[in-house]
Design a protein around this motif. Structure first.
Motif, PDB file in Angstrom:
ATOM      1  N   LYS A  22      -8.236  -3.892  -6.721  1.00  0.00           N
ATOM      2  CA  LYS A  22      -8.640  -4.382  -8.036  1.00  0.00           C
ATOM      3  C   LYS A  22      -7.695  -3.903  -9.143  1.00  0.00           C
ATOM      4  CE  LYS A  22     -12.678  -4.502 -11.113  1.00  0.00           C
ATOM      5  NZ  LYS A  22     -12.093  -3.833 -12.286  1.00  0.00           N
ATOM      6  N   GLU A  23      -7.416  -2.606  -9.167  1.00  0.00           N
ATOM      7  CA  GLU A  23      -6.560  -2.051 -10.226  1.00  0.00           C
ATOM      8  C   GLU A  23      -5.140  -2.584 -10.123  1.00  0.00           C
ATOM      9  OE1 GLU A  23      -5.082   2.302 -11.952  1.00  0.00           O
ATOM     10  OE2 GLU A  23      -6.605   2.203 -10.386  1.00  0.00           O
ATOM     11  N   THR A  24      -4.634  -2.728  -8.893  1.00  0.00           N
ATOM     12  CA  THR A  24      -3.289  -3.274  -8.704  1.00  0.00           C
ATOM     13  C   THR A  24      -3.191  -4.686  -9.258  1.00  0.00           C
ATOM     14  OG1 THR A  24      -2.830  -1.928  -6.754  1.00  0.00           O
ATOM     15  CG2 THR A  24      -1.589  -3.974  -6.975  1.00  0.00           C
ATOM     16  N   LEU A  25      -4.199  -5.511  -8.976  1.00  0.00           N
ATOM     17  CA  LEU A  25      -4.183  -6.883  -9.469  1.00  0.00           C
ATOM     18  C   LEU A  25      -4.224  -6.932 -10.989  1.00  0.00           C
ATOM     19  CD1 LEU A  25      -6.435  -8.929  -7.021  1.00  0.00           C
ATOM     20  CD2 LEU A  25      -4.018  -9.255  -7.494  1.00  0.00           C
ATOM     21  N   GLU A  26      -4.987  -6.046 -11.598  1.00  0.00           N
ATOM     22  CA  GLU A  26      -5.064  -6.008 -13.058  1.00  0.00           C
ATOM     23  C   GLU A  26      -3.698  -5.700 -13.667  1.00  0.00           C
ATOM     24  OE1 GLU A  26      -8.112  -3.106 -13.572  1.00  0.00           O
ATOM     25  OE2 GLU A  26      -9.740  -4.492 -13.048  1.00  0.00           O
ATOM     26  N   GLU A  84       5.868   0.922  -9.373  1.00  0.00           N
ATOM     27  CA  GLU A  84       4.543   1.394  -9.805  1.00  0.00           C
ATOM     28  C   GLU A  84       3.474   0.305  -9.722  1.00  0.00           C
ATOM     29  OE1 GLU A  84       6.999   0.612 -13.616  1.00  0.00           O
ATOM     30  OE2 GLU A  84       7.279   1.528 -11.631  1.00  0.00           O
ATOM     31  N   LEU A  85       3.903  -0.945  -9.541  1.00  0.00           N
ATOM     32  CA  LEU A  85       2.943  -2.036  -9.405  1.00  0.00           C
ATOM     33  C   LEU A  85       2.593  -2.337  -7.956  1.00  0.00           C
ATOM     34  CD1 LEU A  85       4.154  -4.666 -12.020  1.00  0.00           C
ATOM     35  CD2 LEU A  85       2.251  -3.077 -12.213  1.00  0.00           C
ATOM     36  N   LEU A  86       3.305  -1.748  -7.027  1.00  0.00           N
ATOM     37  CA  LEU A  86       3.072  -2.061  -5.632  1.00  0.00           C
ATOM     38  C   LEU A  86       1.738  -1.493  -5.174  1.00  0.00           C
ATOM     39  CD1 LEU A  86       6.607  -1.446  -4.099  1.00  0.00           C
ATOM     40  CD2 LEU A  86       5.620  -3.559  -4.950  1.00  0.00           C
ATOM     41  N   PRO A  87       0.962  -2.310  -4.481  1.00  0.00           N
ATOM     42  CA  PRO A  87      -0.349  -1.833  -4.019  1.00  0.00           C
ATOM     43  C   PRO A  87      -0.203  -0.780  -2.937  1.00  0.00           C
ATOM     44  CG  PRO A  87       0.124  -3.960  -3.057  1.00  0.00           C
ATOM     45  CD  PRO A  87       1.224  -3.685  -4.059  1.00  0.00           C
ATOM     46  N   LYS A  88      -1.195   0.075  -2.884  1.00  0.00           N
ATOM     47  CA  LYS A  88      -1.241   1.075  -1.828  1.00  0.00           C
ATOM     48  C   LYS A  88      -1.899   0.454  -0.601  1.00  0.00           C
ATOM     49  CE  LYS A  88      -1.594   4.847  -5.167  1.00  0.00           C
ATOM     50  NZ  LYS A  88      -2.432   5.975  -5.666  1.00  0.00           N
ATOM     51  N   VAL A  89      -1.098   0.203   0.418  1.00  0.00           N
ATOM     52  CA  VAL A  89      -1.614  -0.442   1.616  1.00  0.00           C
ATOM     53  C   VAL A  89      -2.235   0.627   2.511  1.00  0.00           C
ATOM     54  CG1 VAL A  89      -1.014  -1.829   3.634  1.00  0.00           C
ATOM     55  CG2 VAL A  89       0.179  -2.192   1.458  1.00  0.00           C
ATOM     56  N   PRO A  90      -3.492   0.413   2.912  1.00  0.00           N
ATOM     57  CA  PRO A  90      -4.137   1.409   3.779  1.00  0.00           C
ATOM     58  C   PRO A  90      -3.341   1.653   5.060  1.00  0.00           C
ATOM     59  CG  PRO A  90      -5.737  -0.208   2.981  1.00  0.00           C
ATOM     60  CD  PRO A  90      -4.375  -0.710   2.604  1.00  0.00           C
ATOM     61  N   ALA A  91      -3.284   2.910   5.482  1.00  0.00           N
ATOM     62  CA  ALA A  91      -2.541   3.260   6.700  1.00  0.00           C
ATOM     63  C   ALA A  91      -3.247   2.686   7.929  1.00  0.00           C
ATOM     64  CB  ALA A  91      -2.420   4.763   6.792  1.00  0.00           C
TER      65      ALA A  91
END
Length: 303
Positions: free
Chosen positions: A36-40, A296-303
């Protein structure tokens, strides 16, 4: 480190959008339930007209929450990174976009939105007719909170910048405040009263604002101040809300052209609060491109 992603730019009567699809962002997790935060942040960056692509909003299709009820899910964020329930021009562009991508293999289908199910149909000329569902007129559901607000709210006077302004609130999945300029001693300046009404306490979720001139019983002219965007060339839900308000108030017939700065939409509604509003208009491709995303905009992809 940075990542480049492809995008498509579309518009509905000049109301413009950055469109992303699953294949466009392969390898990035941009599902709204997880990022959600990444998309914002991404919406604010991509929609910036100086440093990004430039648009009124960001749109992307994701899998629906219930595939037995919906064919695809519509995700929409305003240019400032805030979420919106629906966008009338956006849903027309979305319909053509997912059909052309092959994500949907029919010309008529059902879309999941935060405003509920929406049913677009792509016509032979590639215009799009959208069943927008019935208007929401119950004050608490718009939401609209003001003394004297009873279903349906019509011409209720609000104190705005020291002036009494009669407003008619309508929701088409997102809130709209209708101001009919012929009901005022002199026309209001949308640049002044738009932002004031958007954030008025009577609209706890803020609101879009339409300043309306009645040209005839089947021709309305509208200037739109859009929540989270400011002035836009067109607003599909705003055109629908405008027609609903004008028909309720006896100012317009049940089939009306709503003229916006970017062009006209055809809106049909029979005046029954339970009946759907039909919106017809174009969806247009502008261009495609590729843009580099800051790390800094790249989403954190779950491991």
């Amino acid at each position: 480190m940075s990542v480049k992603i492809p995008f498509t730019k579309m518009h509905g009567l000049g109301n413009d959008f950055v469109m992303l699809s699953g294949p466009d962002v392969a390898g990035l997790d941009l599902h709204p339930d997880r990022q959600k935060e990444t998309l914002e942040k991404l919406a604010a960056f991509l929609c910036d007209r100086h440093f990004g692509v430039g648009a009124d909003g960001l749109i992307l299709p994701v899998p629906p929450s219930d595939p037995t009820r919906f064919d695809v899910r519509f995700v929409y964020l305003n240019s400032d990174g805030t979420w919106a329930e629906m966008c009338g021009n956006g849903i027309r562009c979305f319909a053509l976009f997912v059909r052309d991508l092959g994500l949907i293999n029919r010309d008529a289908f059902t879309v999941e939105t935060l405003a509920g199910p929406i049913s677009p149909k792509i016509n032979v000329d590639r215009s799009v007719t959208v069943d927008m569902g019935p208007p929401v007129l119950e004050p608490a559901q718009i939401p609209f909170v003001a003394p004297g607000a009873q279903f349906p709210v019509q011409r209720l006077a609000l104190d705005v910048l020291g002036q009494s302004v009669p407003v008619t609130p309508v929701s088409m999945g997102n809130p709209h405040c209708l101001v009919f300029q012929d009901e005022l001693p002199q026309k209001l300046d949308p640049a002044v009263y738009g932002p004031a009404l958007e954030k008025h306490a009577a609209f706890p979720a803020k609101t879009n604002v339409e300043f309306i001139e009645t040209l005839s019983r089947n021709h309305l002219k509208v200037t739109v101040w859009e929540r989270g965007c400011g002035f836009t060339l067109a607003c599909g839900t705003g055109a629908c809300a405008t027609a609903v308000g004008a028909i309720m108030l006896g100012k317009a017939d049940q089939d009306v052209q709503v003229a916006l700065p970017g062009g006209a939409l055809r809106i049909e509604w029979d005046g029954n609060p339970r009946s759907s509003v039909l919106m017809s208009g174009p969806a247009t491709y502008a261009f495609k491109g590729e843009i580099e995303l800051p790390v800094e905009l790249l989403p954190k992809v779950p491991a």
